[in-house]
Design a protein around this motif. Sequence first.
Motif, PDB file in Angstrom:
ATOM      1  N   ILE A  61       0.861  -1.184   0.000  1.00 54.09           N
ATOM      2  CA  ILE A  61       0.000   0.000   0.000  1.00 54.09           C
ATOM      3  C   ILE A  61       0.901   1.239   0.000  1.00 54.09           C
ATOM      4  O   ILE A  61       1.658   1.458   0.942  1.00 54.09           O
ATOM      5  CB  ILE A  61      -0.922   0.030   1.239  1.00 54.09           C
ATOM      6  N   THR A  62       0.828   2.009  -1.059  1.00 59.19           N
ATOM      7  CA  THR A  62       1.673   3.203  -1.188  1.00 59.19           C
ATOM      8  C   THR A  62       0.861   4.485  -1.332  1.00 59.19           C
ATOM      9  O   THR A  62       1.419   5.574  -1.276  1.00 59.19           O
ATOM     10  CB  THR A  62       2.594   3.085  -2.416  1.00 59.19           C
ATOM     11  N   HIS A  63      -0.445   4.363  -1.561  1.00 63.01           N
ATOM     12  CA  HIS A  63      -1.312   5.518  -1.770  1.00 63.01           C
ATOM     13  C   HIS A  63      -2.603   5.323  -0.981  1.00 63.01           C
ATOM     14  O   HIS A  63      -2.934   4.202  -0.577  1.00 63.01           O
ATOM     15  CB  HIS A  63      -1.666   5.677  -3.259  1.00 63.01           C
ATOM     16  N   SER A  64      -3.336   6.403  -0.830  1.00 59.44           N
ATOM     17  CA  SER A  64      -4.655   6.356  -0.197  1.00 59.44           C
ATOM     18  C   SER A  64      -5.718   6.666  -1.251  1.00 59.44           C
ATOM     19  O   SER A  64      -5.392   7.133  -2.352  1.00 59.44           O
ATOM     20  CB  SER A  64      -4.730   7.388   0.925  1.00 59.44           C
ATOM     21  N   TRP A  65      -6.972   6.457  -0.886  1.00 58.30           N
ATOM     22  CA  TRP A  65      -8.047   6.820  -1.814  1.00 58.30           C
ATOM     23  C   TRP A  65      -8.133   8.341  -1.943  1.00 58.30           C
ATOM     24  O   TRP A  65      -8.587   8.857  -2.958  1.00 58.30           O
ATOM     25  CB  TRP A  65      -9.365   6.186  -1.392  1.00 58.30           C
TER      26      TRP A  65
END
Length: 110
Positions: A61-65
């Motif tokens: 996981i490297t980004h968020s929504w």
Amino acid sequence: MNHTLDPIWDTVDDLHTWLETESDLPPEQETLLRMLKLTEEVGEVAQAVVGATGQNPRKGITHSWQDVESELCDVIITAMVALRTLTPKASEVFAGHLRRVAERSLNAAS
């Protein structure tokens, strides 16, 4: 372009003017590159989705929504500026096209 009732398009016009002022490229080349900029921005949406879902096992996981939301906004802004690059009547062109799409889509749903 005076959009007293539409500050979004005023801002798009300001961004367009700024880009025109900053560019040393021939107008035809600048126009083409603005269209291609959309591809870059859409790629960043894809990268953010991959990062938000952890689809790359090496990275996780490297980004968020929220990152995806931000990248989608960049796509919209870039498309609006690209449309303004093609026509000073960008707001009217967009409004007319949106109206036609809505009529076609929403009437078909009834």
